[in-house]
Design a protein around this motif. Sequence first.
Motif, PDB file in Angstrom:
ATOM      1  N   ASP A  58     -53.135 -19.559-138.666  1.00  0.00           N
ATOM      2  CA  ASP A  58     -51.189 -19.564-139.254  1.00  0.00           C
ATOM      3  C   ASP A  58     -50.612 -19.543-140.873  1.00  0.00           C
ATOM      4  OD1 ASP A  58     -48.876 -18.852-138.540  1.00  0.00           O
ATOM      5  OD2 ASP A  58     -48.633 -21.181-137.291  1.00  0.00           O
ATOM      6  N   ASP A  59     -49.524 -19.669-141.319  1.00  0.00           N
ATOM      7  CA  ASP A  59     -49.069 -19.702-142.508  1.00  0.00           C
ATOM      8  C   ASP A  59     -48.722 -20.993-142.398  1.00  0.00           C
ATOM      9  OD1 ASP A  59     -47.259 -19.045-140.891  1.00  0.00           O
ATOM     10  OD2 ASP A  59     -46.252 -17.739-142.561  1.00  0.00           O
ATOM     11  N   THR A  70     -52.506 -20.590-145.608  1.00  0.00           N
ATOM     12  CA  THR A  70     -52.881 -20.500-144.559  1.00  0.00           C
ATOM     13  C   THR A  70     -53.706 -21.394-144.224  1.00  0.00           C
ATOM     14  OG1 THR A  70     -53.187 -18.133-145.014  1.00  0.00           O
ATOM     15  CG2 THR A  70     -54.800 -18.822-143.462  1.00  0.00           C
ATOM     16  N   ASP A  86     -53.333 -18.873-150.094  1.00  0.00           N
ATOM     17  CA  ASP A  86     -52.441 -17.549-150.337  1.00  0.00           C
ATOM     18  C   ASP A  86     -52.133 -17.541-148.363  1.00  0.00           C
ATOM     19  OD1 ASP A  86     -54.075 -16.206-149.890  1.00  0.00           O
ATOM     20  OD2 ASP A  86     -54.271 -15.217-151.819  1.00  0.00           O
ATOM     21  N   ARG A  87     -51.716 -16.178-148.279  1.00  0.00           N
ATOM     22  CA  ARG A  87     -51.648 -15.656-147.149  1.00  0.00           C
ATOM     23  C   ARG A  87     -51.667 -14.324-146.318  1.00  0.00           C
ATOM     24  NH1 ARG A  87     -45.161 -16.640-145.399  1.00  0.00           N
ATOM     25  NH2 ARG A  87     -44.103 -16.047-146.269  1.00  0.00           N
ATOM     26  N   ALA A  92     -58.277 -13.850-145.999  1.00  0.00           N
ATOM     27  CA  ALA A  92     -58.221 -14.029-144.543  1.00  0.00           C
ATOM     28  C   ALA A  92     -59.623 -13.242-144.017  1.00  0.00           C
ATOM     29  CB  ALA A  92     -57.296 -13.846-143.334  1.00  0.00           C
ATOM     30  N   ARG A 107     -53.758 -15.536-133.513  1.00  0.00           N
ATOM     31  CA  ARG A 107     -53.286 -15.642-134.637  1.00  0.00           C
ATOM     32  C   ARG A 107     -51.307 -15.792-133.967  1.00  0.00           C
ATOM     33  NH1 ARG A 107     -51.151 -10.915-134.545  1.00  0.00           N
ATOM     34  NH2 ARG A 107     -52.671  -9.014-133.967  1.00  0.00           N
ATOM     35  N   TYR A 113     -52.041 -10.638-141.075  1.00  0.00           N
ATOM     36  CA  TYR A 113     -53.704 -11.861-140.902  1.00  0.00           C
ATOM     37  C   TYR A 113     -53.901 -10.980-138.999  1.00  0.00           C
ATOM     38  CZ  TYR A 113     -51.565 -16.430-141.725  1.00  0.00           C
ATOM     39  OH  TYR A 113     -51.485 -17.131-143.388  1.00  0.00           O
TER      40      TYR A 113
END
Length: 190
Positions: A58-59, A70, A86-87, A92, A107, A113
């Motif tokens: 998750d962010d 993240t 970062d996201r 990821a 998620r 994501y």
Amino acid sequence: MTTRLHQMVQVIGLATGGMLGARVTERLGIQTCWMTIIRRIMALPTAPVEEVSELGIDDFSFRRGRKFGTILVDLQSHQVIDLLPDRKKETAAAWMRAHPEIDLVSRDRGGDYAAGAREGAPQATQIADRFHMSQNLVEAVELTLARRRCRNPKRRCSSLIRRRKKGGGAIESSHRVCLRRALETGSGCL
């Protein structure tokens, strides 16, 4: 700062956090600020990431509304595994590629994501987390109730009629307005 004092501030910080830790240390006669307690916690070494079969992603916000990162959580041990800077899906996906043992990715509903999990852990099953499952349910029930209310021939949703006459707009948003009005006033045929 002595080693014993250093360790005591870390233990208090782990047990209470920054602001509350500062109040506790003040009562114990230790002069320190909440930021020092946070720095002591952040200076602790992190355990190496072992096998992760169930991953939660998750962010979160480093700075409210400005800079996001993240958070990765092991869903079996309920421990934070890593924080990514970062996201982005690339970040990821790269982290997940380094851990091919991942079988499950929980998620949010975000596309980044989902794409990151598809690229980084194609063998993993993707599921929505509890919060987003309940949010999906609430939105579906709201929309169903609003549509039901607006289909009543005696009481049409005026905002829906106005939007249709103008030839545009999202009907779902007018359904939500109609539902909110009905829930606030307690009227309507819900």
